[in-house]
Design an enzyme around this catalytic site. Structure first.
Site, mmCIF file in Angstrom:
data_model
loop_
_atom_site.group_PDB
_atom_site.id
_atom_site.type_symbol
_atom_site.label_atom_id
_atom_site.label_comp_id
_atom_site.label_asym_id
_atom_site.label_seq_id
_atom_site.Cartn_x
_atom_site.Cartn_y
_atom_site.Cartn_z
ATOM 1 N N ILE A 181 0.853 -1.178 0.000
ATOM 2 C CA ILE A 181 0.000 0.000 0.000
ATOM 3 C C ILE A 181 0.893 1.232 0.000
ATOM 4 O O ILE A 181 1.849 1.317 0.773
ATOM 5 C CB ILE A 181 -0.917 0.021 1.234
ATOM 6 C CG1 ILE A 181 -1.774 -1.246 1.261
ATOM 7 C CG2 ILE A 181 -1.800 1.252 1.232
ATOM 8 C CD1 ILE A 181 -2.549 -1.411 2.538
ATOM 9 N N CYS A 182 0.557 2.173 -0.887
ATOM 10 C CA CYS A 182 1.281 3.441 -0.944
ATOM 11 C C CYS A 182 0.352 4.547 -0.477
ATOM 12 O O CYS A 182 -0.653 4.834 -1.121
ATOM 13 C CB CYS A 182 1.764 3.715 -2.366
ATOM 14 S SG CYS A 182 2.576 5.286 -2.511
#
Lengths: 209, 526
Positions: free
Chosen positions: A97-98
């Site tokens: 996840i960014c």
């Protein structure tokens, strides 16, 4: 690869104690749509089930999320992964996840609850500018209907609550192929011993807290 | 004429006797008739005249005078006391007077007997006898007077004696207390002096703060190898020289360092899962041995065999002499292997992992390496086990230290697989070392004091705490002579502690033992 490794011994006792308190607090008074799965033997491996928010393509889905605390936590942010497959601009193919909170906007005093809420908000409002999944990013900007349709399809396939058991198995596989192979190769006696250890550790941890 | 003098003297003597008989009843009459004072005075004058006329008979006249004086004293004292009105004091004084009265009464009886004796002697009609009797009387009087005084003094002395013994009895008690207080202070247990400050401090920038790695080792050639960041440095403890052995590419780092027993060859486990052999005298890499799918965090040498423990949970035995170096793979841990140690007699290999397990593997009989199944599984620790140490004077004893959730140092008998002792060290145990010169071991700790603790084995009494590190102590190594311990801390310093310096008497024995050990290793190589 690094997600399956534990960093318990590299954290200070205060950090471990604080994380355990946070997790127990979230277990007793869970935030809306988030359920935390406490792993007694490994504090650096935090997993949670996030309900898909209503009004989004991810509605009616349950997504399994994993947080891995680094050895320098809380100075460095933990790494977050989607163990359930999801079609989202800010989630890479391997589930990473960014999000700004876990990158440049990280502060040591943010808690686990804040991170999980941030991930849930990410499902509501994707950020196409920093997209790990370029295809999803483009579709979100250019053809929202197609993006929405595909996201809903992925949700129906992988994130159905009825298939939670099947998803768990899949998640176990995603956790680490080599580890599952080892588990398959191990004897039942070893598993029993592990269970006994887990019980002992739970008691020990509770006493310490 | 002289004959007439004798006759006259004799006649006078007879006359005097009659006169002496005369005044006696007169004195009595005086006592009876106390009313007439003038008559008494006249009679006394007459008696005086008779006395002066004959000086030879003064002695008998003295005795009634003295007795009369005593009587007068008695009469004088009694009326003077009564008008004083001292009723409370009278009994005490009366008691003393009564005593004097008794003595005086005894004197009077003595005097009468003396007078009778005098009469008897006078009847003998010898002048010399008369004089002798007079002298005797005087002596008796003096003796009686002295006796009276002595008796009275003796009584007072008795009073003093009665008081004296009480005081020293009371004084003796506090003295005993003082003595009892002193005795425990004097009983001090004799223990050797251990300097609690570091002898030397070296800077170690970028030392990786990771519990699961083993980034420092001290060779038999007195060279310390330490991994800092992505580099490996060699520090010569004798000369102080520092040289860089190698530098890894971006992102890679050394996960473990271990010297061969002889000290020329260094094994480096890197983060890609390979084990590299370096010849440090030539600064040249000899070979690279693969075998792991993750970083190698622990290494242990057994002559030509190097055992590597990895993050993938496996232990691989590499024969450095053979082309096909991979002898066997041990799968006893489910998580990272962070502690690996061969026993001092090389019969057992101990491994500790992040799965809270301690496995003991027995050396293969006849072959090389160990059996693929562990001889013992110890699962008493509640946290990761990284600190492992074998007892040098008792080869079947293994010491293991647990991590944050456990904090215990446990001792195992690997002959029968039993737990002999467990001590709570109150802190995360990062490393353990046994001393060769003393029956002691030293442990490195983390939060909260970041100290090194020296314990007396097997009683496990704490001997000293070596403080100085400001962050947790990650690694320790013993010098080849066994006198100095170097510790690497997360505060990026290396500290040397001269805590096991041998006594000069025992140094000879140490030298002899070290020689023996060297010969054993050389034989094994050949």
């Amino acid at each position: 690869m690094s997600s399956q490794y534990s960093n318990v011994e590299n954290l200070s006792p205060q950090t471990i104690r604080q994380v355990m308190r946070e997790l127990q607090e979230m277990e007793t008074t869970p935030p809306e749509g988030i359920k935390v799965l406490i792993n007694e033997s490994d504090v650096t491996d935090i997993q949670a089930l996030i309900d898909g928010p209503a009004g989004t393509p991810y509605a009616a889905g349950i997504f399994r999320v994993k947080l891995t605390l680094n050895k320098d936590f809380p100075l460095t942010p933990p790494k977050a992964y989607f163990l359930t497959k999801i079609f989202h601009p800010n989630v890479a193919a391997n589930g990473e996840i960014c999000v700004n909170t876990l990158k440049k906007d990280w502060k040591p005093d943010l808690g686990i609850k804040h991170i999980l809420l941030t991930i849930k908000c990410l499902l509501i409002v994707p950020n196409p500018e920093s997209a790990l999944n370029e295809e999803a990013g483009k579709m979100l900007l250019e053809r929202y209907d197609d993006y929405s349709q595909r996201a809903r399809m992925m949700t129906e396939i992988h994130a159905q609550p009825a298939k939670c058991g099947v998803g768990a198995v899949g998640d176990a596989k995603d956790d680490g192929g080599p580890s599952t192979k080892k588990h398959a190769g191990l004897d039942k006696k070893l598993q029993d011993k592990k269970k006994e250890k887990l019980l002992k550790e739970k008691k020990r941890m509770l006493k310490r807290l | 004429m002289s004959q007439f003098n004798f006759v006259s003297d004799l006649q006078n003597a007879l006359i005097m006797d009659g006169e002496t008989r005369g005044p006696a009843p007169r004195w009595k009459k005086k006592l009876e008739a106390s009313l007439n004072g003038s008559v008494n005075t006249t009679r006394s004058v007459l008696s005086v005249s008779y006395n002066t006329s004959f000086s030879g008979v003064q002695a008998p006249t003295k005795t009634p005078g003295k007795s009369s004086e005593g009587k007068t004293k008695k009469s004088n004292t009694t009326p003077s006391k009564t008008p004083g009105g001292g009723d409370r004091f009278i009994p005490n004084r009366a008691a003393t007077n009564f005593e004097l009265a008794h003595f005086l009464v005894n004197k009077d009886s003595g005097d009468k007997s003396d007078e009778e004796n005098d009469k008897a002697t006078s009847s003998n009609s010898n002048e010399s006898n008369v004089q002798a009797s007079a002298h005797k009387g005087d002596r008796q009087k003096l003796i009686s007077e002295v006796a009276q005084v002595g008796d009275s003094k003796g009584g007072r002395i008795l009073c003093y004696q009665n008081k004296a013994p009480a005081a020293p009895e009371t004084h003796n008690n506090p003295l005993k207390v003082v003595y009892s207080i002193k005795t425990p202070i004097s009983t001090k247990s004799g223990s050797r002096y251990i300097p609690t400050t570091s002898e030397r401090i070296l800077d170690a920038p970028d030392f990786i703060n990771d519990y699961y790695l083993n980034l420092m080792d001290w060779s038999a050639d007195n060279i310390v190898a330490v991994a800092l960041g992505s580099c490996v440095y060699l520090w010569n403890a004798q000369t102080g020289n520092i040289e860089q052995l190698t530098e890894f590419e971006e992102g890679d780092y050394a996960g473990s360092l271990s010297w061969i027993q002889e000290g020329q060859i260094l094994a480096i486990g890197n983060s890609t899962g390979a084990v590299e052999l370096w010849d440090c005298s030539k600064v040249k890499r000899l070979r690279v041995m693969d075998g792991h799918s993750a970083r190698v965090g622990s290494l242990a040498w057994n002559s030509f065999l190097v055992s590597s423990g990895s993050r993938d949970g496996t232990i691989v035995h590499h024969d450095v002499r053979a082309r096909e170096h991979k002898l066997s793979t041990l799968s006893g841990h489910t998580q990272e292997v962070c502690g690996l140690k061969w026993s001092t007699d090389f019969k057992y290999l101990a491994s500790g992992g992040n799965d809270n397990l301690v496995n003991v593997w027995s050396a293969a009989s006849g072959g090389v390496g160990t059996a693929t199944d562990p001889l013992h599984k110890f699962n008493d620790h509640q946290a990761a086990v990284r600190a492992l140490a074998w007892c040098p004077w008792q080869p079947s004893t293994l010491a293991s230290g647990g991590g944050t959730a456990d904090r215990c140092i446990k001792f195992w008998n690997v002959n029968n697989g039993t737990l002999m002792k467990s001590v709570d060290s109150k802190s995360q145990v990062c490393s353990l070392l046994f001393s060769r010169h003393y029956k002691e071991l030293i442990s490195a700790h983390g939060f909260a004091n970041n100290q090194l603790t020296i314990w007396k084995y097997p009683t496990m009494v704490k001997q000293a705490d070596l403080t100085g590190h400001t962050s947790r102590v990650l690694q320790m190594a013993m010098s080849p002579d066994g006198s100095t311990v170097i510790s690497a801390g997360a505060d990026e310093t290396l500290r040397l502690w001269n805590c096991f310096a041998p006594d000069p008497l025992a140094s000879k024995k140490a030298v002899s033992t070290s020689k023996g050990k060297q010969s054993v290793f050389r034989q094994s190589i050949r």
